[in-house]
Each structure stands twice: as C-alpha cells, then as structure tokens.
Motif scaffolding. Sequence first.
Motif, PDB file in Angstrom:
ATOM      1  N   ASN A 506     -12.478  14.451  -5.517  1.00 53.17           N
ATOM      2  CA  ASN A 506     -12.316  13.057  -5.111  1.00 53.17           C
ATOM      3  C   ASN A 506     -11.289  12.395  -6.017  1.00 53.17           C
ATOM      4  OD1 ASN A 506     -12.938  10.760  -3.580  1.00 53.17           O
ATOM      5  ND2 ASN A 506     -14.325  10.014  -5.162  1.00 53.17           N
ATOM      6  N   ARG A 507     -10.325  11.695  -5.422  1.00 52.51           N
ATOM      7  CA  ARG A 507      -9.227  11.142  -6.207  1.00 52.51           C
ATOM      8  C   ARG A 507      -9.276   9.630  -6.337  1.00 52.51           C
ATOM      9  NH1 ARG A 507      -7.500  14.962  -9.543  1.00 52.51           N
ATOM     10  NH2 ARG A 507      -6.892  16.860  -8.453  1.00 52.51           N
ATOM     11  N   ASP A 508      -9.379   8.910  -5.220  1.00 47.03           N
ATOM     12  CA  ASP A 508      -9.287   7.459  -5.326  1.00 47.03           C
ATOM     13  C   ASP A 508      -9.790   6.828  -4.038  1.00 47.03           C
ATOM     14  OD1 ASP A 508      -8.794   5.094  -6.614  1.00 47.03           O
ATOM     15  OD2 ASP A 508      -6.613   5.203  -6.486  1.00 47.03           O
ATOM     16  N   ILE A 509     -10.107   5.541  -4.122  1.00 45.34           N
ATOM     17  CA  ILE A 509     -10.500   4.761  -2.957  1.00 45.34           C
ATOM     18  C   ILE A 509      -9.923   3.362  -3.127  1.00 45.34           C
ATOM     19  CG2 ILE A 509     -12.698   4.005  -3.978  1.00 45.34           C
ATOM     20  CD1 ILE A 509     -13.917   4.204  -1.157  1.00 45.34           C
ATOM     21  N   ALA A 510      -9.473   2.766  -2.031  1.00 46.83           N
ATOM     22  CA  ALA A 510      -8.886   1.432  -2.080  1.00 46.83           C
ATOM     23  C   ALA A 510      -9.408   0.608  -0.921  1.00 46.83           C
ATOM     24  CB  ALA A 510      -7.358   1.510  -2.039  1.00 46.83           C
ATOM     25  N   PHE A 511      -9.582  -0.674  -1.168  1.00 48.35           N
ATOM     26  CA  PHE A 511     -10.189  -1.591  -0.208  1.00 48.35           C
ATOM     27  C   PHE A 511      -9.114  -2.373   0.529  1.00 48.35           C
ATOM     28  CE2 PHE A 511     -12.687  -5.682   0.481  1.00 48.35           C
ATOM     29  CZ  PHE A 511     -13.396  -5.172   1.547  1.00 48.35           C
ATOM     30  N   ASP A 512      -9.342  -2.568   1.808  1.00 51.53           N
ATOM     31  CA  ASP A 512      -8.477  -3.382   2.658  1.00 51.53           C
ATOM     32  C   ASP A 512      -8.821  -4.852   2.396  1.00 51.53           C
ATOM     33  OD1 ASP A 512      -7.392  -4.889   4.684  1.00 51.53           O
ATOM     34  OD2 ASP A 512      -8.505  -3.918   6.288  1.00 51.53           O
ATOM     35  N   TYR A 513      -8.065  -5.483   1.489  1.00 52.08           N
ATOM     36  CA  TYR A 513      -8.443  -6.818   1.030  1.00 52.08           C
ATOM     37  C   TYR A 513      -8.272  -7.889   2.093  1.00 52.08           C
ATOM     38  CZ  TYR A 513      -8.360  -4.448  -3.393  1.00 52.08           C
ATOM     39  OH  TYR A 513      -8.597  -3.558  -4.398  1.00 52.08           O
ATOM     40  N   ARG A 516     -10.962  -6.809   5.016  1.00 53.08           N
ATOM     41  CA  ARG A 516     -12.249  -6.903   4.351  1.00 53.08           C
ATOM     42  C   ARG A 516     -13.353  -6.079   5.012  1.00 53.08           C
ATOM     43  NH1 ARG A 516     -10.854 -12.116   4.852  1.00 53.08           N
ATOM     44  NH2 ARG A 516     -12.725 -12.727   5.933  1.00 53.08           N
ATOM     45  N   SER A 517     -13.003  -4.929   5.575  1.00 53.23           N
ATOM     46  CA  SER A 517     -14.089  -4.056   6.003  1.00 53.23           C
ATOM     47  C   SER A 517     -13.729  -2.587   5.909  1.00 53.23           C
ATOM     48  CB  SER A 517     -14.511  -4.353   7.441  1.00 53.23           C
ATOM     49  OG  SER A 517     -13.584  -3.799   8.345  1.00 53.23           O
ATOM     50  N   HIS A 518     -12.477  -2.259   5.689  1.00 53.73           N
ATOM     51  CA  HIS A 518     -12.066  -0.863   5.669  1.00 53.73           C
ATOM     52  C   HIS A 518     -11.619  -0.433   4.287  1.00 53.73           C
ATOM     53  CE1 HIS A 518     -11.354   0.154  10.163  1.00 53.73           C
ATOM     54  NE2 HIS A 518     -12.479  -0.491   9.966  1.00 53.73           N
ATOM     55  N   TRP A 519     -11.721   0.869   4.087  1.00 51.12           N
ATOM     56  CA  TRP A 519     -11.253   1.488   2.855  1.00 51.12           C
ATOM     57  C   TRP A 519     -10.341   2.660   3.213  1.00 51.12           C
ATOM     58  CZ3 TRP A 519     -15.860  -0.729   3.607  1.00 51.12           C
ATOM     59  CH2 TRP A 519     -16.381  -1.564   2.616  1.00 51.12           C
ATOM     60  N   VAL A 520      -9.503   3.051   2.277  1.00 49.25           N
ATOM     61  CA  VAL A 520      -8.735   4.282   2.396  1.00 49.25           C
ATOM     62  C   VAL A 520      -9.149   5.201   1.258  1.00 49.25           C
ATOM     63  CG1 VAL A 520      -6.452   5.330   2.234  1.00 49.25           C
ATOM     64  CG2 VAL A 520      -6.787   3.299   3.637  1.00 49.25           C
ATOM     65  N   CYS A 521      -9.561   6.404   1.619  1.00 47.90           N
ATOM     66  CA  CYS A 521      -9.980   7.402   0.638  1.00 47.90           C
ATOM     67  C   CYS A 521      -8.911   8.487   0.553  1.00 47.90           C
ATOM     68  CB  CYS A 521     -11.300   8.059   1.045  1.00 47.90           C
ATOM     69  SG  CYS A 521     -12.700   6.934   1.151  1.00 47.90           S
ATOM     70  N   CYS A 522      -8.641   8.966  -0.638  1.00 52.13           N
ATOM     71  CA  CYS A 522      -7.788  10.147  -0.766  1.00 52.13           C
ATOM     72  C   CYS A 522      -8.494  11.172  -1.637  1.00 52.13           C
ATOM     73  CB  CYS A 522      -6.401   9.804  -1.308  1.00 52.13           C
ATOM     74  SG  CYS A 522      -6.330   9.228  -2.988  1.00 52.13           S
ATOM     75  N   TYR A 523      -8.344  12.427  -1.270  1.00 53.04           N
ATOM     76  CA  TYR A 523      -9.045  13.499  -1.965  1.00 53.04           C
ATOM     77  C   TYR A 523      -8.324  14.809  -1.717  1.00 53.04           C
ATOM     78  CZ  TYR A 523     -10.898  14.390   2.703  1.00 53.04           C
ATOM     79  OH  TYR A 523     -11.005  14.655   4.045  1.00 53.04           O
ATOM     80  N   ASN A 524      -8.624  15.801  -2.536  1.00 48.87           N
ATOM     81  CA  ASN A 524      -8.098  17.145  -2.373  1.00 48.87           C
ATOM     82  C   ASN A 524      -9.175  18.059  -1.822  1.00 48.87           C
ATOM     83  OD1 ASN A 524      -6.423  16.698  -5.492  1.00 48.87           O
ATOM     84  ND2 ASN A 524      -5.460  16.678  -3.491  1.00 48.87           N
ATOM     85  N   SER A 563      -3.563   9.006  -5.958  1.00 48.48           N
ATOM     86  CA  SER A 563      -4.158   7.684  -6.090  1.00 48.48           C
ATOM     87  C   SER A 563      -3.640   6.826  -4.953  1.00 48.48           C
ATOM     88  CB  SER A 563      -3.811   7.065  -7.445  1.00 48.48           C
ATOM     89  OG  SER A 563      -2.416   7.081  -7.669  1.00 48.48           O
ATOM     90  N   VAL A 564      -4.405   5.784  -4.632  1.00 48.16           N
ATOM     91  CA  VAL A 564      -4.076   4.952  -3.483  1.00 48.16           C
ATOM     92  C   VAL A 564      -4.356   3.501  -3.828  1.00 48.16           C
ATOM     93  CG1 VAL A 564      -6.379   5.248  -2.477  1.00 48.16           C
ATOM     94  CG2 VAL A 564      -4.469   4.614  -0.997  1.00 48.16           C
ATOM     95  N   SER A 565      -3.565   2.590  -3.281  1.00 44.62           N
ATOM     96  CA  SER A 565      -3.803   1.171  -3.517  1.00 44.62           C
ATOM     97  C   SER A 565      -3.307   0.366  -2.331  1.00 44.62           C
ATOM     98  CB  SER A 565      -3.092   0.707  -4.798  1.00 44.62           C
ATOM     99  OG  SER A 565      -1.691   0.829  -4.661  1.00 44.62           O
ATOM    100  N   PHE A 566      -3.852  -0.840  -2.202  1.00 47.60           N
ATOM    101  CA  PHE A 566      -3.521  -1.755  -1.125  1.00 47.60           C
ATOM    102  C   PHE A 566      -2.821  -2.989  -1.682  1.00 47.60           C
ATOM    103  CE2 PHE A 566      -6.608   0.068   1.905  1.00 47.60           C
ATOM    104  CZ  PHE A 566      -5.898  -0.108   3.067  1.00 47.60           C
ATOM    105  N   ALA A 567      -2.009  -3.609  -0.842  1.00 44.32           N
ATOM    106  CA  ALA A 567      -1.559  -4.974  -1.091  1.00 44.32           C
ATOM    107  C   ALA A 567      -1.389  -5.654   0.246  1.00 44.32           C
ATOM    108  CB  ALA A 567      -0.245  -5.000  -1.860  1.00 44.32           C
ATOM    109  N   ASP A 568      -1.799  -6.909   0.327  1.00 47.97           N
ATOM    110  CA  ASP A 568      -1.605  -7.628   1.575  1.00 47.97           C
ATOM    111  C   ASP A 568      -0.271  -8.370   1.520  1.00 47.97           C
ATOM    112  OD1 ASP A 568      -2.153 -10.741   1.012  1.00 47.97           O
ATOM    113  OD2 ASP A 568      -3.465  -9.522  -0.245  1.00 47.97           O
ATOM    114  N   HIS A 569       0.187  -8.751   2.665  1.00 48.95           N
ATOM    115  CA  HIS A 569       1.484  -9.406   2.794  1.00 48.95           C
ATOM    116  C   HIS A 569       1.280 -10.679   3.598  1.00 48.95           C
ATOM    117  CE1 HIS A 569       5.676 -10.061   4.075  1.00 48.95           C
ATOM    118  NE2 HIS A 569       5.997  -9.351   3.019  1.00 48.95           N
ATOM    119  N   GLU A 573       1.786  -7.844   7.534  1.00 47.94           N
ATOM    120  CA  GLU A 573       2.272  -6.466   7.589  1.00 47.94           C
ATOM    121  C   GLU A 573       1.722  -5.691   6.391  1.00 47.94           C
ATOM    122  OE1 GLU A 573       6.449  -6.898   7.684  1.00 47.94           O
ATOM    123  OE2 GLU A 573       6.491  -7.786   9.671  1.00 47.94           O
ATOM    124  N   ASP A 574       0.469  -5.390   6.437  1.00 48.84           N
ATOM    125  CA  ASP A 574      -0.177  -4.752   5.306  1.00 48.84           C
ATOM    126  C   ASP A 574       0.278  -3.308   5.163  1.00 48.84           C
ATOM    127  OD1 ASP A 574      -1.459  -7.107   5.133  1.00 48.84           O
ATOM    128  OD2 ASP A 574      -3.396  -6.400   5.836  1.00 48.84           O
TER     129      ASP A 574
END
Length: 727
Positions: A506-513, A516-524, A563-569, A573-574
């Motif tokens: 398991n590598r990382d998880i990021a929240f859809d700010y 406000r209900s979804h996440w993105v997971c990344c893993y090997n 690793s993964v991260s979010f930013a809103d715009h 256009e997220d």
Amino acid sequence: MRLVSTVSALALFSSLSAQAPDPVPLDAWAPIPIHTARDGHGVYAAGRTYKVRLDGRFRFAPALGSSRPHNLPFEWETEALTLGGISLLGPRVVERKASEWRYEYAHGSVIEAYDLAPQSVEQTFSIPRSSGAAGPLVVRGVVTTPLHAEPIEREHRSISFVADDGARILEYGAATVIDADGLAFPMQTSFDGVTIELRLSAEDVARLAFPIVVDPTLIANNPTTEIGESSTAMIRDTGATGLRPVASFYTRIFSATDHDNAAWLTETGFGAPRLVNSDLSFDYSTEKVAVAGLHSENSFAFVSEQRHSNRTDLEIYVHDAFDSSYGTGQSELVSASNGVHYRNPDAGGSPAGGTLMIVFDYSSGATHEVRGVRWHSSLSAPQHLLHPVSNATPGEVEPTICQHRSNADWVVAWPDDAGILSRIYARKINIAGLFPGSIMTLATSATQIYHQLQIDGRDNRYMLSYVTSPTGIGVNALKTMRVEWPGTSPNDIEESTLHGGLLYTNRDIAFDYRGRSHWVCCYNARNGVLHQDLFVQRVARSGEVVHEITTPTLTSLVNYPASVSFADHPSGEDSFSVNWANTDSLHGYYGEVFPYDSACYVHAEIGIGCDPTESETWSPSIAGIERFTGTLHNHEGNPPSALLLSPVPATIPLAPVGAPGCWLLVEPSSAVTIPTAFIDSNGDQNVRFSLPDDPVFFGDFYTQWLLVRPDNPLGVVTHRARFHQVR
C-alpha cells in the motif's frame, strides 16, 4: 415506452474520467550544487552518480543502491606537492572558496580544486610559477577507503577501486599536466594501498610553460541511482491565478544505510521542474519522508528523518510554492537526545491557518509510541504535544495522518501488532495540539496483521487503506475502511476488501476535497518474481472501486514508491497527481497528472408516466453532496405530490387499479415514499433527502413522481421515471 439501459448509463459514467497525458520523467538524480549544510556541519554537493563532501578532506561516494549495506567512499587528503624537491603547499591553514560547481583550497599560490560535472569530479592542482629548482613534480595524497586497488609503481594509468566482492566501484583517472601552451604531459601514478603519488619527470618539468594544471578525474563505475521513499502534495494558489503547484519529495539511495532526500516543485502536469532543496550527509540517513500543503500560506512543508547512530532527529523545511530558488525556505530541526529516535514521520497540512501537524514513532529503549509535533511559522520552535498520541507498545509504529484538517481536527491512525491481537487505533488532534477524544479502536483481529496504513479525509469522513496479512496460511488483502467521525468518537465504521490474493504494498491515499466523497488509492502488486505493477484506483465512499486508472506506463515498468495527491481548481477542473519510481536501467522517477471530473453522479430518463407535462431536475452534479434535491417544475395547480425511490426498477401497469395509461416504473415492495417538502413561488415542488448509506444505493437507484389527480379511480397519476447512478 422508451427505456435507457443500465449499460448506457454506465458508459456515460465511465466517460467522465478522461485519459491523462503521457507521464513526465523527473530528473530525480539531477546534480545538486555546492552548499553548506543547514546545521553548518559540512559542505556538500552531488552529481548524477555520486555525492561529495568538500570541507576538510575531499570525500567522494558513488551511488550504490540498496543492495550495498554501507557506503564505499573514497577520501583524499593532500599530503605533499613538491617541485624540484621544494614544497609548494605553504602553511597548513588554507583558504577555501566555493561557487556553484567548484570548490577551491588555496595552498598559498597553489590552488587545489574540485570541479563537479554530472558524471565525474575533476581534481586539479593549479601551479602559477616554477619553484626555480630542477627536479620532478610530485603530488601525493593520503587515501582512506574501504575499497581495494592493486598496487602500481610509476605507470601512466588509472586506478580501479573495487569492493570486497570484486565489483568495480570507482576509478581514479590517469593524471596529466597541461601547461600554458596547451601541451599535455602524462604523469606516472603509484599506489601502495595508502598513498597515491602523481609524478612528472624532471625532464618533462624542464619543458613546461607555466602556469600549469594537474588534472586527474574521479568517476563512479556502474552506479545504481535508486529511488527510495516518495511523497507528493498539491495546493491551489489562494490568489487570483488559481495555479496548482506540485511538490515531489523522495529519497535517493546511496546504500542501504545512507539515504538522502531531494525536494522538487513543478507546475500542474509536472512542467517547469526545479530542485528547491536537498539534504546530503555522510553522518545520517533519511529513510522516511513526508510532504504536506499549507494552502493559506502558499507553501509546502517537507518533513524528513535524520537517522544518526545514536539518535534520530526530524527536519522540517518549508518552501514557498512559487519560489524556484534553491534552499531559500525556512528550516527547523526537531532534535532528539541520545538514545531517543523520532522515526517514520507523516505530516498533515491545513487549508487555512498554516499549521502543520507531524506524527512519528518515538522510541527510547524497548518501547515505542506515537508522538506529535505542531509547527507554525509564528512559533519560535516546533511544539511537542503535551502527551503521547498512543499507548506504549514493544513494536515499531508507523502512524499516518490525514493531509487536511477538518473542523480544526486531524485524524491520526496507526497499527499495533503487540500481543495475540492486531489492532488499528485512531484518535483526533485539534488545531491547538490537544486531543478532543480518547484513543479509538477501529479494527481488531486475531487472524490478520494490519500494516502499511494510509489515511485521508475531511468533513468528519475519513478512509483508511491498508494491507492485511494472515497470521497463518492464507493470502494478503488490500482493504479500505470508511470512518464517519462527527464528534469525539466514530459512529460508523465500514470495512471493504479492494483486492486479495497477491503481494500488495500500500502506497498512498488521497481525498477528493471538492467532491468530498471519493478517494484515490495507489498501491503496488507483485507481478512475477522481480516485477511490481502500480495501480491507481478511484474509490467511492462505500469502498467500491468505481474507476481504475490504467495506462501502459503504469503497468509496463517495475514500479516501487508511489504517492498521490489532490488539488481543487476554482473552475472545477480538478486533478490528482501521482509520483512513482521504477527500477529499470535508468531508475527513473515519474510524475503524471490525471484529470478528475468531480461529477460522478449521473441520471437518465427511463420512461414517462401518464402525466408527462411537467419537467424535473436533479442535483447534485458533484459527488459527495449527500442531500439530493429533486424538483418538479411548474407543477400545474400545485396539487400534492410525492417521490418513490427504489433500488429496483419495475414495469407495472396501473390501468387495472384505476389509472389507465399509467405505469409504475419502480418496484413498490422496496420503495421509499418521500412527500414533497415545500412549494416555492414558481410552483416548483421539491424533495430533499439523504441517500441511504447502504451499498445497495451505490450504483443504481430509480425514482418516479406520483401526482394527486382526483379525476381517476386511483386518485394519482405517475410522472417521469429516472435512473440514477452514484459513485
């Protein structure tokens, strides 16, 4: 009657996630200019295949990768430089001068210098004038190294230094004298296991036109430029530009016990990369790193370990997200006393206020516990929390903290495998560094071990991703856990299995700010003996995978850290960014930004009833807005209405019960009846409801309006029916 199939709606939903552009290779092993360490202890620099320390003795360390347990450095200290038997070194105290890629020692009029190129270091001795005495030119240096080389006696050739297993590690090149006329004179090299001597005969010295330069070169043989840990973060500029800088923070492995770090800033899409910080050292190792965004400050906080032999410190480095210069940020050291270790840090930023919360494994002796440090630019020094976050445990702890605080709280979680049970614990930390509640147990198992936790979330809703390993015979699983935490304790915990049966990391998880209900997971996931593929998946608040990001890039390389991260715009256009490394021949480091459409609620008309005159609209258009609104527009005469909601469609004729031409298109046995909540001045009737937090409603549900009509025996007619899909 026209029906829109579920397949069509699914196709509509899947089209919401656009393909990303090609990944951008980041120059992870870019040269690092000469600089003084922030603690003042040492002058360092690095090329693509080596690093050096330049103050005092010259120390050169090739990049070896994790397969070597320790560095295998080469140290040189000039012992003698004579011309015709006369020493040219002058007094032992020398002047030093540094520029970006050149470091000089001034031995009186003689300049000993080291010029850094990406793949090599050129060592030079510049001699401005003759000593006036006849005789040879001799340069002699004392070498300290764990490497070995065959003794040689006065030959013009390079010296190959090898490890104990015979592997060639570095090359000290054959030396040449270049005179003022540009003529080259080969020097004879000798090595006795301790001292390197470079000699130019008296006959050749007599032919020289001064000034002259002696110039051997050091290179690393077969370097391994391997990436270790990786972390990434994005922020949105709080000003008018709306730009979204990306911070990439990772470690460069010189050996298994010597990791350094490097911090990069790029634009969205990983354009215009610039190295903004690094931490090179021969005295400690940086094996774990974390980065967090401080949105209101338009800055990033880079947090890293400093593993000394007898203690582990933490360094906090904060850099302006729009400053492309190197090393101009603010640095703070969280120092541990001897015998104390601050390890495995994770950092949580904040969207407002500029406060950073760092959690880490604290050990002193045989026990470990999670502790925290609070930092803000207004503080004179980082503040240790008054009390430990966790209870003491005998095993090392790897805590994780959400990236953005919500309602002035962060949530920190950690695994504990002490004793016969394995547990996942969590608790909240508020903006003041206090605990609004006690330690919560989120999961307990006697048959599974929890590890590799990651957490992110906001607005009292959090999700953990983690790996479970069986205590006996069985298979690993990658799982998620959604936690609803509105007060001092969670009131809803739902665990889901994403995948099982492979060796997952398991590598990382990021929240859809924004949504406000979804996440993105990344893993090997291991693919064969040597290969690991990287997977990136969009996960709904139910724990269900709703979209898998697959590109040839992600699945054709041997991927490791990610690793993964979010930013809103502001425009909506997220996007989210992913960093990863691979262990192909180039040991590349990559960044890729994926477009992310927050709209993951879709609906379509599936049929009309017997009174189709009024139109209707539905919201939300963004995932995570839990309260749905259905509006029946311009409802003639405003008679009462209600909405039927069901997870099951139907096609039931109502003519037999007194409503000729009407059809019921939702299954009544599983339907919920929602009366009209209010009627506005336009004659619009509205219903608002919270979608039931049940997995059956994540996917498909169906609605149909019922309108009061006294002109038929049933007393009601049916309106349009809708298919809805929520992820």
